[in-house]
Design a protein around this motif. Structure first.
Motif, PDB file in Angstrom:
ATOM      1  N   VAL A   1       0.838  -1.206   0.000  1.00 31.62           N
ATOM      2  CA  VAL A   1       0.000   0.000   0.000  1.00 31.62           C
ATOM      3  C   VAL A   1       0.871   1.253   0.000  1.00 31.62           C
ATOM      4  N   ILE A   2       1.938   1.245   0.787  1.00 32.67           N
ATOM      5  CA  ILE A   2       2.842   2.401   0.798  1.00 32.67           C
ATOM      6  C   ILE A   2       3.433   2.634  -0.589  1.00 32.67           C
ATOM      7  N   LYS A   3       3.840   1.547  -1.256  1.00 33.05           N
ATOM      8  CA  LYS A   3       4.434   1.672  -2.595  1.00 33.05           C
ATOM      9  C   LYS A   3       3.408   2.214  -3.602  1.00 33.05           C
TER      10      LYS A   3
ATOM     11  N   PHE B   1       0.811   4.249  -2.991  1.00 30.62           N
ATOM     12  CA  PHE B   1       0.634   5.688  -2.765  1.00 30.62           C
ATOM     13  C   PHE B   1       1.888   6.466  -3.160  1.00 30.62           C
ATOM     14  N   ALA B   2       3.064   5.865  -2.972  1.00 27.65           N
ATOM     15  CA  ALA B   2       4.299   6.538  -3.366  1.00 27.65           C
ATOM     16  C   ALA B   2       4.353   6.750  -4.874  1.00 27.65           C
ATOM     17  N   ALA B   3       3.788   5.830  -5.648  1.00 33.54           N
ATOM     18  CA  ALA B   3       3.771   5.970  -7.105  1.00 33.54           C
ATOM     19  C   ALA B   3       2.921   7.160  -7.530  1.00 33.54           C
ATOM     20  N   PHE B   4       1.857   7.419  -6.785  1.00 33.13           N
ATOM     21  CA  PHE B   4       0.984   8.547  -7.132  1.00 33.13           C
ATOM     22  C   PHE B   4       1.559   9.892  -6.675  1.00 33.13           C
ATOM     23  N   ALA B   5       2.619   9.863  -5.849  1.00 27.16           N
ATOM     24  CA  ALA B   5       3.211  11.119  -5.385  1.00 27.16           C
ATOM     25  C   ALA B   5       3.834  11.901  -6.530  1.00 27.16           C
ATOM     26  N   GLY B   6       4.133  11.217  -7.655  1.00 29.02           N
ATOM     27  CA  GLY B   6       4.697  11.906  -8.809  1.00 29.02           C
ATOM     28  C   GLY B   6       3.686  12.676  -9.617  1.00 29.02           C
ATOM     29  N   VAL B   7       2.410  12.489  -9.331  1.00 27.22           N
ATOM     30  CA  VAL B   7       1.346  13.222 -10.036  1.00 27.22           C
ATOM     31  C   VAL B   7       1.024  14.479  -9.238  1.00 27.22           C
TER      32      VAL B   7
ATOM     33  N   ALA C   1      -1.335  16.686  -9.107  1.00 28.77           N
ATOM     34  CA  ALA C   1      -2.674  16.866  -8.542  1.00 28.77           C
ATOM     35  C   ALA C   1      -2.923  15.949  -7.355  1.00 28.77           C
ATOM     36  N   LEU C   2      -2.236  14.818  -7.316  1.00 27.53           N
ATOM     37  CA  LEU C   2      -2.483  13.825  -6.263  1.00 27.53           C
ATOM     38  C   LEU C   2      -1.408  13.799  -5.198  1.00 27.53           C
ATOM     39  N   SER C   3      -0.303  14.515  -5.415  1.00 24.01           N
ATOM     40  CA  SER C   3       0.831  14.405  -4.503  1.00 24.01           C
ATOM     41  C   SER C   3       0.511  14.797  -3.055  1.00 24.01           C
ATOM     42  N   PRO C   4      -0.281  15.871  -2.769  1.00 22.92           N
ATOM     43  CA  PRO C   4      -0.570  16.184  -1.356  1.00 22.92           C
ATOM     44  C   PRO C   4      -1.312  15.047  -0.649  1.00 22.92           C
TER      45      PRO C   4
ATOM     46  N   ALA D   1      -1.206  10.254   2.862  1.00 22.22           N
ATOM     47  CA  ALA D   1      -1.540   8.834   3.011  1.00 22.22           C
ATOM     48  C   ALA D   1      -0.307   8.012   3.366  1.00 22.22           C
ATOM     49  N   ILE D   2       0.819   8.332   2.731  1.00 20.89           N
ATOM     50  CA  ILE D   2       2.059   7.603   3.030  1.00 20.89           C
ATOM     51  C   ILE D   2       2.454   7.791   4.494  1.00 20.89           C
ATOM     52  N   VAL D   3       2.381   9.017   4.979  1.00 23.12           N
ATOM     53  CA  VAL D   3       2.739   9.289   6.380  1.00 23.12           C
ATOM     54  C   VAL D   3       1.811   8.538   7.329  1.00 23.12           C
ATOM     55  N   ALA D   4       0.507   8.556   7.018  1.00 24.15           N
ATOM     56  CA  ALA D   4      -0.457   7.875   7.878  1.00 24.15           C
ATOM     57  C   ALA D   4      -0.235   6.357   7.885  1.00 24.15           C
ATOM     58  N   ILE D   5      -0.043   5.798   6.719  1.00 24.35           N
ATOM     59  CA  ILE D   5       0.156   4.339   6.625  1.00 24.35           C
ATOM     60  C   ILE D   5       1.490   3.939   7.239  1.00 24.35           C
ATOM     61  N   TYR D   6       2.493   4.787   7.049  1.00 25.26           N
ATOM     62  CA  TYR D   6       3.803   4.487   7.656  1.00 25.26           C
ATOM     63  C   TYR D   6       3.683   4.448   9.183  1.00 25.26           C
ATOM     64  N   GLY D   7       2.942   5.410   9.737  1.00 20.91           N
ATOM     65  CA  GLY D   7       2.714   5.395  11.180  1.00 20.91           C
ATOM     66  C   GLY D   7       1.986   4.136  11.621  1.00 20.91           C
TER      67      GLY D   7
END
Length: 250
Positions: A195-197, A199-205, A207-210, A215-221
């Protein structure tokens, strides 16, 4: 296909690639003797364990350092768990159970480092742990109790007509133990990293990066918590199976 999609501006990512076992040197086939990314991170887990429990406690200070406090808290936490669940007789098997806990939690937390690898995300690794516990406690049950160990499957308090049915259910559930023991750990670790991977893939877009970063920070926690919980669950189930081996009667 991947190159075409990339050239057209499409989003191409493979979240399961992070679980591929690869040789550390070269691109040849992986043999049983080949140093791989699994070998590397298992070795790092051993080094971290030695640093925590050997180097970190060598002073044995009356007022412990932070590292010594962590080691002592882990030791006391697992020892109390073993004693509470398996009884005083089960405390003699504490070193094996503590080793399992430390190995799992250390590999789980090291896997949270970016670009790392998680051995416990592979069913091959967790199956060795799960089936190892299963065979060990089964052998211990017969060694300690002989044929009385079979009393684990015979519920004498139940009505006589239901006892054979319950016995079959108990036998099936007993042999399912190592499978669930293994899959639970590997499945939860793999799912979180996947799941982290994603969401990380969408960080390059743009419009979706924020949203992706949040989501990455929340899931990482959450994964920090899951890493401990899965080690705890594996250990507490091992204690339950040990108790059944030592005291098989219903």
């Amino acid at each position: 296909m991947a190159e075409e999609a990339h050239s057209e501006g499409g989003l191409v990512f493979h979240p399961m690639d992070q679980f591929i076992v690869k040789p550390l040197f070269g691109d040849g086939p992986v043999e049983w003797y080949t140093p791989t990314n699994v070998t590397l991170w298992l070795g790092l887990a051993v080094l971290c364990t030695v640093a925590l429990f050997v180097l970190g406690t060598r002073g044995r200070a009356i007022i412990p350092t932070r590292v010594q406090s962590v080691a002592e808290l882990a030791y006391g936490f697992i020892y109390k768990m073993v004693e509470d669940i398996a009884g005083p007789e089960g405390a003699r098997y504490f070193p094996k159970i503590f080793t399992l806990f430390v190995f799992i939690i250390m590999t789980n937390y090291l896997a949270l480092i970016p670009m790392s690898f998680s051995p416990t995300s592979h069913i091959a690794a967790t199956a060795v742990l799960g089936f190892g516990v299963f065979f060990a406690v089964t052998a211990l049950g017969f060694i300690k109790n002989g044929t009385h160990f079979l009393g684990l499957f015979w519920m004498s308090e139940a009505p006589l007509i239901l006892r054979p049915i319950i016995a079959v259910i108990e036998v099936i559930s007993y042999f399912v133990r190592p499978v669930s023991h293994s899959i639970r750990l590997a499945g939860n670790i793999m799912a979180g990293h996947t799941v982290i991977k994603v969401f990380a893939a969408f960080a390059g877009v743009a419009a979706l990066s924020p949203v992706s970063v949040f989501a990455i920070v929340a899931i990482y926690g959450l994964e920090v918590l899951v890493a401990f919980i899965q080690a705890y669950v594996f250990t507490i189930l091992t204690c339950v199976y040990l108790r059944d081996a030592l005291h098989p009667g219903h």
